[in-house]
Design a protein around this motif. Structure first.
Motif, PDB file in Angstrom:
ATOM      1  N   SER A  40       0.834  -1.197   0.000  1.00 50.25           N
ATOM      2  CA  SER A  40       0.000   0.000   0.000  1.00 50.25           C
ATOM      3  C   SER A  40       0.870   1.248   0.000  1.00 50.25           C
ATOM      4  CB  SER A  40      -0.915   0.023   1.224  1.00 50.25           C
ATOM      5  OG  SER A  40      -0.161   0.329   2.389  1.00 50.25           O
ATOM      6  N   PRO A  41       0.361   2.354  -0.519  1.00 50.11           N
ATOM      7  CA  PRO A  41       1.130   3.606  -0.486  1.00 50.11           C
ATOM      8  C   PRO A  41       1.496   4.010   0.939  1.00 50.11           C
ATOM      9  CG  PRO A  41      -0.693   3.806  -2.019  1.00 50.11           C
ATOM     10  CD  PRO A  41      -0.887   2.494  -1.289  1.00 50.11           C
ATOM     11  N   GLU A  42       0.618   3.764   1.907  1.00 45.74           N
ATOM     12  CA  GLU A  42       0.901   4.133   3.300  1.00 45.74           C
ATOM     13  C   GLU A  42       2.054   3.300   3.851  1.00 45.74           C
ATOM     14  OE1 GLU A  42      -3.009   5.201   1.916  1.00 45.74           O
ATOM     15  OE2 GLU A  42      -2.196   3.167   2.132  1.00 45.74           O
ATOM     16  N   ASP A  43       2.045   1.994   3.581  1.00 43.38           N
ATOM     17  CA  ASP A  43       3.161   1.159   4.033  1.00 43.38           C
ATOM     18  C   ASP A  43       4.447   1.560   3.322  1.00 43.38           C
ATOM     19  OD1 ASP A  43       1.582  -0.268   5.814  1.00 43.38           O
ATOM     20  OD2 ASP A  43       1.335  -1.993   4.472  1.00 43.38           O
ATOM     21  N   ALA A  44       4.359   1.839   2.028  1.00 40.93           N
ATOM     22  CA  ALA A  44       5.539   2.240   1.267  1.00 40.93           C
ATOM     23  C   ALA A  44       6.119   3.540   1.821  1.00 40.93           C
ATOM     24  CB  ALA A  44       5.192   2.384  -0.211  1.00 40.93           C
ATOM     25  N   GLN A  45       5.255   4.451   2.258  1.00 41.54           N
ATOM     26  CA  GLN A  45       5.729   5.698   2.856  1.00 41.54           C
ATOM     27  C   GLN A  45       6.521   5.405   4.132  1.00 41.54           C
ATOM     28  OE1 GLN A  45       2.958   8.628   4.742  1.00 41.54           O
ATOM     29  NE2 GLN A  45       3.631   9.915   3.029  1.00 41.54           N
ATOM     30  N   ARG A  46       6.042   4.481   4.951  1.00 43.47           N
ATOM     31  CA  ARG A  46       6.787   4.086   6.161  1.00 43.47           C
ATOM     32  C   ARG A  46       8.123   3.440   5.784  1.00 43.47           C
ATOM     33  NH1 ARG A  46       1.513   3.303   7.784  1.00 43.47           N
ATOM     34  NH2 ARG A  46       1.430   1.106   7.171  1.00 43.47           N
ATOM     35  N   TYR A  47       8.115   2.623   4.724  1.00 42.48           N
ATOM     36  CA  TYR A  47       9.363   2.002   4.293  1.00 42.48           C
ATOM     37  C   TYR A  47      10.340   3.034   3.749  1.00 42.48           C
ATOM     38  CZ  TYR A  47       6.905  -2.408   4.908  1.00 42.48           C
ATOM     39  OH  TYR A  47       6.207  -3.457   5.434  1.00 42.48           O
ATOM     40  N   ALA A  48       9.854   4.086   3.116  1.00 39.19           N
ATOM     41  CA  ALA A  48      10.737   5.156   2.646  1.00 39.19           C
ATOM     42  C   ALA A  48      11.430   5.831   3.830  1.00 39.19           C
ATOM     43  CB  ALA A  48       9.953   6.178   1.813  1.00 39.19           C
ATOM     44  N   ALA A  49      10.716   5.991   4.948  1.00 40.88           N
ATOM     45  CA  ALA A  49      11.339   6.553   6.149  1.00 40.88           C
ATOM     46  C   ALA A  49      12.425   5.623   6.676  1.00 40.88           C
ATOM     47  CB  ALA A  49      10.275   6.812   7.221  1.00 40.88           C
ATOM     48  N   VAL A  50      12.184   4.317   6.631  1.00 43.61           N
ATOM     49  CA  VAL A  50      13.207   3.348   7.040  1.00 43.61           C
ATOM     50  C   VAL A  50      14.431   3.486   6.139  1.00 43.61           C
ATOM     51  CG1 VAL A  50      13.759   0.880   7.220  1.00 43.61           C
ATOM     52  CG2 VAL A  50      11.542   1.733   8.048  1.00 43.61           C
ATOM     53  N   CYS A  51      14.214   3.650   4.838  1.00 43.35           N
ATOM     54  CA  CYS A  51      15.327   3.868   3.906  1.00 43.35           C
ATOM     55  C   CYS A  51      16.133   5.103   4.306  1.00 43.35           C
ATOM     56  CB  CYS A  51      14.811   4.042   2.482  1.00 43.35           C
ATOM     57  SG  CYS A  51      14.064   2.595   1.728  1.00 43.35           S
ATOM     58  N   ALA A  52      15.448   6.169   4.721  1.00 40.17           N
ATOM     59  CA  ALA A  52      16.142   7.396   5.122  1.00 40.17           C
ATOM     60  C   ALA A  52      16.992   7.154   6.367  1.00 40.17           C
ATOM     61  CB  ALA A  52      15.136   8.523   5.364  1.00 40.17           C
ATOM     62  N   VAL A  53      16.472   6.403   7.320  1.00 42.01           N
ATOM     63  CA  VAL A  53      17.265   6.064   8.516  1.00 42.01           C
ATOM     64  C   VAL A  53      18.492   5.258   8.093  1.00 42.01           C
ATOM     65  CG1 VAL A  53      17.284   4.770  10.689  1.00 42.01           C
ATOM     66  CG2 VAL A  53      15.313   6.200  10.105  1.00 42.01           C
ATOM     67  N   ASN A  54      18.305   4.308   7.187  1.00 37.29           N
ATOM     68  CA  ASN A  54      19.436   3.513   6.710  1.00 37.29           C
ATOM     69  C   ASN A  54      20.447   4.384   5.962  1.00 37.29           C
ATOM     70  OD1 ASN A  54      18.198   1.308   7.863  1.00 37.29           O
ATOM     71  ND2 ASN A  54      17.415   0.492   5.944  1.00 37.29           N
ATOM     72  N   ALA A  55      19.969   5.390   5.236  1.00 39.24           N
ATOM     73  CA  ALA A  55      20.880   6.316   4.555  1.00 39.24           C
ATOM     74  C   ALA A  55      21.668   7.131   5.576  1.00 39.24           C
ATOM     75  CB  ALA A  55      20.110   7.229   3.603  1.00 39.24           C
ATOM     76  N   LEU A  56      21.016   7.551   6.657  1.00 45.09           N
ATOM     77  CA  LEU A  56      21.742   8.268   7.711  1.00 45.09           C
ATOM     78  C   LEU A  56      22.817   7.387   8.333  1.00 45.09           C
ATOM     79  CD1 LEU A  56      18.842  10.226   9.446  1.00 45.09           C
ATOM     80  CD2 LEU A  56      20.682  11.175   8.016  1.00 45.09           C
ATOM     81  N   ALA A  57      22.536   6.102   8.491  1.00 41.87           N
ATOM     82  CA  ALA A  57      23.551   5.176   9.006  1.00 41.87           C
ATOM     83  C   ALA A  57      24.738   5.109   8.045  1.00 41.87           C
ATOM     84  CB  ALA A  57      22.948   3.795   9.219  1.00 41.87           C
ATOM     85  N   ALA A  58      24.455   5.109   6.741  1.00 45.32           N
ATOM     86  CA  ALA A  58      25.539   5.094   5.753  1.00 45.32           C
ATOM     87  C   ALA A  58      26.358   6.383   5.832  1.00 45.32           C
ATOM     88  CB  ALA A  58      24.967   4.895   4.351  1.00 45.32           C
TER      89      ALA A  58
END
Length: 177
Positions: A83-101
Motif C-alpha cells: 500500500s502507499p501508506e506502508d511504502a511511505q513508512r518504508y521510505a522513512a526506514v530507507c532514510a534512517v538507513n541512509a543516515l547510518a551510511a
C-alpha cells in the motif's frame, strides 16, 4: 515506520549526537550499515559531500516487504503489492538507513549541515502515480531529525522493479562540515 523494538539493533547504546537523540525520541536507532548487495560501497565522500548508495527498507537485516506499490485499484491481483501508506513508512526506514551510511563515513551526524538532495525510487504498478507521497516518508523523517538542515531538493521516480523486489529505495547527498 518500524516499532521501537524492530528499529533497535539489539545493543542498548546511548545516542551520541543530537540527530541520534531525535531519532531516539521517535523510537528509532541507527542500524548497522546494510551490507552491499552488489559491487559498491554504502557511501562515499567527495569534498564536503557524502553520497549514499540507494538504501532499501531493511529492518534488523530483513527486507520487510516486497512487491509493487499500488493503491489497490490497479494492477494484477496475482502480484504482491504494497500500500502507499506502508511504502511511505518504508521510505522513512530507507532514510534512517541512509543516515547510518552517512555516519559510517563522517562519524557524527551532527556534522551534517544540509541534506542537499534526496532521490526516491518507487517500484510502481504502471498506473500508480503517487510516488511523491510515498517518498514524503523519507523527506518528512529527515525534516524531523535534522530540522532546517533536512530540507532538500528531491526526485520521486516510479520504476518497474527494484533490487530484491523492494517496494522503495532512497539515496541522498548530504553536505557536512
Amino acid at each position: 515506520m518500524s516499532t521501537p523494538a524492530e528499529a533497535r539493533s539489539g545493543a542498548a547504546t546511548q545516542p551520541v549526537s543530537a540527530v541520534e537523540q531525535r531519532l531516539a525520541e521517535l523510537g528509532l536507532t541507527l542500524p548497522q550499515v546494510a551490507a552491499p548487495v552488489a559491487a559498491y560501497v554504502p557511501a562515499v565522500i567527495s569534498g564536503n559531500h557524502v553520497y549514499t548508495s540507494g538504501q532499501l527498507p531493511f529492518i534488523n537485516g530483513k527486507l520487510e516487504a516486497t512487491g509493487k506499490v499500488s493503491a489497490g485499484t490497479e494492477g494484477a491481483a496475482d502480484e504482491p503489492t504494497v500500500s502507499p501508506e506502508d511504502a511511505q513508512r518504508y521510505a522513512a526506514v530507507c532514510a534512517v538507513n541512509a543516515l547510518a551510511a552517512v555516519k559510517s563515513v563522517i562519524g557524527d551526524l551532527d556534522r551534517i549541515t544540509r541534506v542537499v538532495k534526496v532521490v526516491g525510487f518507487v517500484s510502481s504498478d504502471p498506473s500508480f502515480t503517487g510516488q511523491p507521497a510515498v517518498i514524503n516518508g523519507a523527506s518528512e523523517l529527515l525534516g524531523r531529525v535534522l530540522g532546517d538542515a533536512g530540507q532538500h531538493a528531491r526526485s520521486a521516480v516510479g520504476v518497474a522493479v527494484l533490487p530484491l523486489d523492494s517496494p522503495v529505495e532512497v539515496e541522498l547527498i548530504a553536505e557536512f562540515s
